[in-house]
Design an enzyme around this catalytic site. Sequence first.
Site, PDB file in Angstrom:
ATOM      1  N   LEU A  61       1.227  -1.219  -0.067  1.00  0.00           N
ATOM      2  CA  LEU A  61      -0.071   0.138  -0.434  1.00  0.00           C
ATOM      3  C   LEU A  61       0.987   0.853  -0.024  1.00  0.00           C
ATOM      4  CD1 LEU A  61      -3.352  -1.053   2.320  1.00  0.00           C
ATOM      5  CD2 LEU A  61      -2.931  -1.389  -0.124  1.00  0.00           C
ATOM      6  N   ASP A  62       2.223   1.262   0.142  1.00  0.00           N
ATOM      7  CA  ASP A  62       2.899   2.352  -0.258  1.00  0.00           C
ATOM      8  C   ASP A  62       4.092   2.053  -0.888  1.00  0.00           C
ATOM      9  OD1 ASP A  62       3.112   5.068   0.182  1.00  0.00           O
ATOM     10  OD2 ASP A  62       4.448   4.840   2.279  1.00  0.00           O
ATOM     11  N   LEU A  63       3.906   1.180  -2.047  1.00  0.00           N
ATOM     12  CA  LEU A  63       5.379   0.480  -2.583  1.00  0.00           C
ATOM     13  C   LEU A  63       5.398   2.324  -3.543  1.00  0.00           C
ATOM     14  CD1 LEU A  63       7.156  -1.612  -3.150  1.00  0.00           C
ATOM     15  CD2 LEU A  63       5.679  -1.567  -5.669  1.00  0.00           C
ATOM     16  N   ASN A 114      11.024   3.465  -0.698  1.00  0.00           N
ATOM     17  CA  ASN A 114      10.695   2.438  -0.067  1.00  0.00           C
ATOM     18  C   ASN A 114      11.805   1.093  -0.304  1.00  0.00           C
ATOM     19  OD1 ASN A 114       9.241   3.748   2.215  1.00  0.00           O
ATOM     20  ND2 ASN A 114       7.323   3.341   0.945  1.00  0.00           N
TER      21      ASN A 114
END
Length: 208
Positions: free
Chosen positions: A111-113, A117
Amino acid sequence: MLRDKDPGLDDTRFEDEFHKLRILTHPNIVRLIGYCYETHREYIEHEGVPVLGEKIYRALCFEYLHNGSLQNHLSDEWHGIDWHTRYNIIKGTCEGLKYLHIGLKNPIYHLDLKPGNILLDRNMVPKLADFGLSKILEQTRSTDGIHGTLGYMPPEYVGNNIRSTKFDIFSLGVVILEIIAGPTARTRIGDISPKEFTGQVRNLCFLI
């Protein structure tokens, strides 16, 4: 460090997060080493009155990745890291995401690629990191507001809060585009036709 101000962050949630991350064992997932949990007694103000209270410090400890995040290595297609390395970063990122989606009993959505990250070890092997937004999802619609990073979120989520594996796949596509053509790829793609852009990518792939 996990912030005390995070809503719903209690001991149970902290333990759940730790155990969820502890089971992740894959060459392209950052490895959890351990955790730190400390309680300090200190004076705090409560309704204008100083009282002696407890402040809890929670931290998750991960392996150290010497080359930092992918974000620091992005450059246009003719400069920076060589094409063989770029290909391996793309492949490793895909393998890590595949493991999260279908390699576990309960799939995890990142959900936050984004490049910030994705961490790189000494040999430039990518490892997915920062699962602060990740969830083992049973529902497909988010009820707790929009989370993630603009530019890497699919339109169906921004508009309707719909979450699925497609969320991460959309983010992956944006990341691949930036690995191939640099951090300004998303703005430059609007200046050429899709066919011309695809041709450029195909030509560059032959250099790998």
